[in-house]
Motif scaffolding. Structure first.
Motif, PDB file in Angstrom:
ATOM      1  N   THR A   1       0.798  -1.222   0.000  1.00  0.00           N
ATOM      2  CA  THR A   1       0.000   0.000   0.000  1.00  0.00           C
ATOM      3  C   THR A   1       0.835   1.277   0.000  1.00  0.00           C
ATOM      4  O   THR A   1       0.596   2.176  -0.819  1.00  0.00           O
ATOM      5  CB  THR A   1      -0.972   0.016   1.211  1.00  0.00           C
ATOM      6  OG1 THR A   1      -1.711  -1.191   1.238  1.00  0.00           O
ATOM      7  CG2 THR A   1      -1.928   1.199   1.107  1.00  0.00           C
ATOM      8  N   ILE A   2       1.786   1.378   0.916  1.00  0.00           N
ATOM      9  CA  ILE A   2       2.535   2.645   1.029  1.00  0.00           C
ATOM     10  C   ILE A   2       3.237   2.967  -0.293  1.00  0.00           C
ATOM     11  O   ILE A   2       3.198   4.102  -0.781  1.00  0.00           O
ATOM     12  CB  ILE A   2       3.557   2.572   2.197  1.00  0.00           C
ATOM     13  CG1 ILE A   2       2.828   2.315   3.534  1.00  0.00           C
ATOM     14  CG2 ILE A   2       4.402   3.847   2.275  1.00  0.00           C
ATOM     15  CD1 ILE A   2       1.852   3.378   3.966  1.00  0.00           C
ATOM     16  N   GLY A   3       3.844   1.951  -0.915  1.00  0.00           N
ATOM     17  CA  GLY A   3       4.522   2.155  -2.200  1.00  0.00           C
ATOM     18  C   GLY A   3       3.543   2.602  -3.277  1.00  0.00           C
ATOM     19  O   GLY A   3       3.842   3.491  -4.081  1.00  0.00           O
ATOM     20  N   LEU A   4       2.359   1.999  -3.297  1.00  0.00           N
ATOM     21  CA  LEU A   4       1.356   2.383  -4.307  1.00  0.00           C
ATOM     22  C   LEU A   4       0.897   3.827  -4.089  1.00  0.00           C
ATOM     23  O   LEU A   4       0.714   4.585  -5.049  1.00  0.00           O
ATOM     24  CB  LEU A   4       0.142   1.444  -4.239  1.00  0.00           C
ATOM     25  CG  LEU A   4       0.344   0.041  -4.816  1.00  0.00           C
ATOM     26  CD1 LEU A   4      -0.866  -0.849  -4.519  1.00  0.00           C
ATOM     27  CD2 LEU A   4       0.580   0.117  -6.329  1.00  0.00           C
ATOM     28  N   LEU A   5       0.705   4.219  -2.839  1.00  0.00           N
ATOM     29  CA  LEU A   5       0.254   5.595  -2.559  1.00  0.00           C
ATOM     30  C   LEU A   5       1.306   6.598  -3.022  1.00  0.00           C
ATOM     31  O   LEU A   5       0.973   7.644  -3.589  1.00  0.00           O
ATOM     32  CB  LEU A   5      -0.040   5.772  -1.066  1.00  0.00           C
ATOM     33  CG  LEU A   5      -1.210   4.935  -0.517  1.00  0.00           C
ATOM     34  CD1 LEU A   5      -1.387   5.186   0.974  1.00  0.00           C
ATOM     35  CD2 LEU A   5      -2.504   5.239  -1.264  1.00  0.00           C
TER      36      LEU A   5
ATOM     37  N   ALA B   1       3.556   6.054  -5.404  1.00  0.00           N
ATOM     38  CA  ALA B   1       3.597   6.003  -6.874  1.00  0.00           C
ATOM     39  C   ALA B   1       2.445   6.788  -7.491  1.00  0.00           C
ATOM     40  O   ALA B   1       2.568   7.336  -8.585  1.00  0.00           O
ATOM     41  CB  ALA B   1       3.564   4.553  -7.343  1.00  0.00           C
ATOM     42  N   HIS B   2       1.315   6.840  -6.791  1.00  0.00           N
ATOM     43  CA  HIS B   2       0.140   7.529  -7.338  1.00  0.00           C
ATOM     44  C   HIS B   2      -0.017   8.947  -6.786  1.00  0.00           C
ATOM     45  O   HIS B   2      -1.097   9.537  -6.904  1.00  0.00           O
ATOM     46  CB  HIS B   2      -1.121   6.686  -7.119  1.00  0.00           C
ATOM     47  CG  HIS B   2      -1.170   5.481  -8.008  1.00  0.00           C
ATOM     48  ND1 HIS B   2      -1.714   5.511  -9.271  1.00  0.00           N
ATOM     49  CD2 HIS B   2      -0.682   4.235  -7.833  1.00  0.00           C
ATOM     50  CE1 HIS B   2      -1.581   4.315  -9.836  1.00  0.00           C
ATOM     51  NE2 HIS B   2      -0.966   3.518  -8.980  1.00  0.00           N
ATOM     52  N   GLY B   3       1.037   9.472  -6.198  1.00  0.00           N
ATOM     53  CA  GLY B   3       1.074  10.900  -5.878  1.00  0.00           C
ATOM     54  C   GLY B   3       0.292  11.334  -4.653  1.00  0.00           C
ATOM     55  O   GLY B   3      -0.097  12.501  -4.548  1.00  0.00           O
ATOM     56  N   PHE B   4       0.071  10.442  -3.717  1.00  0.00           N
ATOM     57  CA  PHE B   4      -0.669  10.842  -2.514  1.00  0.00           C
ATOM     58  C   PHE B   4       0.219  11.652  -1.565  1.00  0.00           C
ATOM     59  O   PHE B   4       1.431  11.458  -1.499  1.00  0.00           O
ATOM     60  CB  PHE B   4      -1.201   9.605  -1.774  1.00  0.00           C
ATOM     61  CG  PHE B   4      -2.434   9.010  -2.409  1.00  0.00           C
ATOM     62  CD1 PHE B   4      -3.693   9.253  -1.876  1.00  0.00           C
ATOM     63  CD2 PHE B   4      -2.337   8.225  -3.546  1.00  0.00           C
ATOM     64  CE1 PHE B   4      -4.823   8.712  -2.462  1.00  0.00           C
ATOM     65  CE2 PHE B   4      -3.469   7.685  -4.139  1.00  0.00           C
ATOM     66  CZ  PHE B   4      -4.716   7.927  -3.597  1.00  0.00           C
ATOM     67  N   LEU B   5      -0.423  12.552  -0.828  1.00  0.00           N
ATOM     68  CA  LEU B   5       0.256  13.349   0.196  1.00  0.00           C
ATOM     69  C   LEU B   5       0.261  12.622   1.538  1.00  0.00           C
ATOM     70  O   LEU B   5       1.245  12.655   2.264  1.00  0.00           O
ATOM     71  CB  LEU B   5      -0.480  14.694   0.354  1.00  0.00           C
ATOM     72  CG  LEU B   5      -0.140  15.570   1.566  1.00  0.00           C
ATOM     73  CD1 LEU B   5       1.281  16.122   1.431  1.00  0.00           C
ATOM     74  CD2 LEU B   5      -1.145  16.723   1.710  1.00  0.00           C
ATOM     75  N   TYR B   6      -0.863  11.985   1.858  1.00  0.00           N
ATOM     76  CA  TYR B   6      -0.949  11.367   3.183  1.00  0.00           C
ATOM     77  C   TYR B   6      -1.772  10.080   3.170  1.00  0.00           C
ATOM     78  O   TYR B   6      -2.579   9.829   2.279  1.00  0.00           O
ATOM     79  CB  TYR B   6      -1.555  12.358   4.198  1.00  0.00           C
ATOM     80  CG  TYR B   6      -3.031  12.643   4.020  1.00  0.00           C
ATOM     81  CD1 TYR B   6      -4.002  11.860   4.649  1.00  0.00           C
ATOM     82  CD2 TYR B   6      -3.479  13.708   3.229  1.00  0.00           C
ATOM     83  CE1 TYR B   6      -5.358  12.125   4.492  1.00  0.00           C
ATOM     84  CE2 TYR B   6      -4.818  13.982   3.070  1.00  0.00           C
ATOM     85  CZ  TYR B   6      -5.763  13.181   3.708  1.00  0.00           C
ATOM     86  OH  TYR B   6      -7.095  13.439   3.544  1.00  0.00           O
ATOM     87  N   ASP B   7      -1.521   9.280   4.213  1.00  0.00           N
ATOM     88  CA  ASP B   7      -2.340   8.102   4.523  1.00  0.00           C
ATOM     89  C   ASP B   7      -2.925   8.309   5.911  1.00  0.00           C
ATOM     90  O   ASP B   7      -2.343   9.024   6.727  1.00  0.00           O
ATOM     91  CB  ASP B   7      -1.478   6.835   4.524  1.00  0.00           C
ATOM     92  CG  ASP B   7      -2.254   5.639   5.077  1.00  0.00           C
ATOM     93  OD1 ASP B   7      -3.268   5.258   4.455  1.00  0.00           O
ATOM     94  OD2 ASP B   7      -1.882   5.114   6.143  1.00  0.00           O
ATOM     95  N   SER B   8      -4.081   7.707   6.156  1.00  0.00           N
ATOM     96  CA  SER B   8      -4.669   7.787   7.495  1.00  0.00           C
ATOM     97  C   SER B   8      -5.240   6.433   7.879  1.00  0.00           C
ATOM     98  O   SER B   8      -6.451   6.228   7.906  1.00  0.00           O
ATOM     99  CB  SER B   8      -5.771   8.874   7.516  1.00  0.00           C
ATOM    100  OG  SER B   8      -6.319   8.968   8.824  1.00  0.00           O
ATOM    101  N   SER B   9      -4.333   5.483   8.128  1.00  0.00           N
ATOM    102  CA  SER B   9      -4.756   4.107   8.419  1.00  0.00           C
ATOM    103  C   SER B   9      -3.933   3.456   9.521  1.00  0.00           C
ATOM    104  O   SER B   9      -4.189   2.305   9.863  1.00  0.00           O
ATOM    105  CB  SER B   9      -4.599   3.221   7.172  1.00  0.00           C
ATOM    106  OG  SER B   9      -5.108   3.812   6.018  1.00  0.00           O
ATOM    107  N   LEU B  10      -2.929   4.166  10.055  1.00  0.00           N
ATOM    108  CA  LEU B  10      -2.013   3.536  11.010  1.00  0.00           C
ATOM    109  C   LEU B  10      -2.174   4.142  12.409  1.00  0.00           C
ATOM    110  O   LEU B  10      -2.764   5.211  12.574  1.00  0.00           O
ATOM    111  CB  LEU B  10      -0.568   3.671  10.516  1.00  0.00           C
ATOM    112  CG  LEU B  10      -0.269   2.979   9.175  1.00  0.00           C
ATOM    113  CD1 LEU B  10       1.147   3.282   8.707  1.00  0.00           C
ATOM    114  CD2 LEU B  10      -0.485   1.466   9.280  1.00  0.00           C
ATOM    115  N   MET B  11      -1.615   3.451  13.385  1.00  0.00           N
ATOM    116  CA  MET B  11      -1.909   3.775  14.782  1.00  0.00           C
ATOM    117  C   MET B  11      -0.648   3.988  15.613  1.00  0.00           C
ATOM    118  O   MET B  11      -0.665   3.817  16.832  1.00  0.00           O
ATOM    119  CB  MET B  11      -2.761   2.651  15.386  1.00  0.00           C
ATOM    120  CG  MET B  11      -3.982   2.324  14.532  1.00  0.00           C
ATOM    121  SD  MET B  11      -5.048   1.089  15.261  1.00  0.00           S
ATOM    122  CE  MET B  11      -6.287   0.902  13.955  1.00  0.00           C
ATOM    123  N   GLY B  12       0.450   4.391  14.955  1.00  0.00           N
ATOM    124  CA  GLY B  12       1.736   4.472  15.644  1.00  0.00           C
ATOM    125  C   GLY B  12       1.955   5.726  16.478  1.00  0.00           C
ATOM    126  O   GLY B  12       3.013   5.899  17.072  1.00  0.00           O
TER     127      GLY B  12
END
Ligand SMILES: [Zn+2]
Length: 277
Positions: free
Chosen positions: A130-134, A136-147
């Motif tokens: 997932t992180i690599g795909l995001l 590659a597709h130009g995303f700024l952020y993810d909001s799925s982790l709990m660290g």
């Protein structure tokens, strides 16, 4: 100057989550359909309080309920990526995951005129791709982790976790992680779900849950000078009348505590600047 940001986020799943779990009989589908009513109520509440928020909308919802999604855009909210079919990436091959990601982004681009800047995975379970795909597709952020709780961080790829071996941290990327938590998600607190193998009891007091959510903000305010707190809600869950009253009350109390309400995209940009990325 201390600054305490709140991101109100809404996962506008409608029927997609039920369909992804094979629950396609009329009652579960109608349960998802109630999200259309909930969305109207939420949009009114946000407008009355002058708050911009972020809506993670599956491509399914955009193509099934275009008017409801157009209303989200018209009211000035951010539309972010939440897959097309609400299948967790952890259950997909890399090719399936990428095809679903692109299909949903096409739907978002048709709706808003631009591709999504943010991503949240269905059921909060990323795959190793997932992180690599995001990126590659130009995303700024993810909001799925709990660290973390109050501070965004760089998402990593290539972490290695094997039974009997020490944990190995992967490479830090420029993708901003906007962390979340099940404790700050309305779904497990409220929804009664029965499947052949599990029962989620839900149905907790809305006022008590909102009191906990407010305390989470108060703790952030007391202990950090700058932070972001993200709440996650679902229109078909929070949209019930007694829960809406409790949400209204939370919003008023957060405003009284000087919370700065922002879309997740704007908050992620501010975080990125502070990180010097
Ligand atoms: Zn969802």
């Amino acid at each position: 100057m201390p600054r305490h940001i709140v991101c109100l986020t809404f996962d506008f799943d409608t029927q997609s989550g039920f369909i992804a779990r094979g629950m396609t009989t009329p009652t579960p589908l109608s349960r998802g359909e109630f999200g259309l009513t909930g969305a109207r109520r939420i949009l009114d509440l946000l407008q009355a309080n002058g708050i911009r928020s972020t809506w993670f909308i599956p491509g399914f919802t955009i193509e099934s309920h275009p008017a409801a999604c157009a209303a989200v855009v018209e009211k000035g909210h951010e539309v972010a990526h939440h897959s097309w079919a609400h299948v967790p990436p952890a259950n997909q091959s890399r090719a399936e995951e990428e095809a679903d990601l692109m299909r949903a982004n096409t739907a978002i681009e048709r709706l808003t005129g631009k591709k999504a800047r943010g991503y949240r995975s269905p059921s909060w379970d990323l795959s190793d791709s997932t992180i690599g795909l995001l990126i590659a597709h130009g995303f700024l952020y993810d909001s799925s982790l709990m660290g973390a709780d109050y501070w965004p961080y760089r998402a990593r790829r290539g972490d290695r976790a094997e039974l009997g071996k020490p944990f190995v941290r992967g490479e830090e990327t420029a993708l901003i992680e906007m962390p979340i938590s099940w404790s700050l998600d309305d779904y497990p607190h409220f929804e009664f779900v029965r499947t052949p193998t599990t029962v989620l009891p839900g149905l907790q007091s809305a006022r008590v849950m909102m009191e906990n959510w407010l305390d989470e903000f108060r703790y952030m305010k007391r202990h950090v000078d700058w932070g972001i707190l993200t709440y996650t809600m679902h229109p078909f869950v929070i949209g019930r009348g007694y829960r809406m009253l409790a949400l209204e009350d939370l919003v008023e109390k957060l405003a009284a505590e000087s919370a700065v309400f922002m879309t997740m995209e704007d908050a992620a940009r501010e975080a990125r600047e502070r990180m010097g990325i």
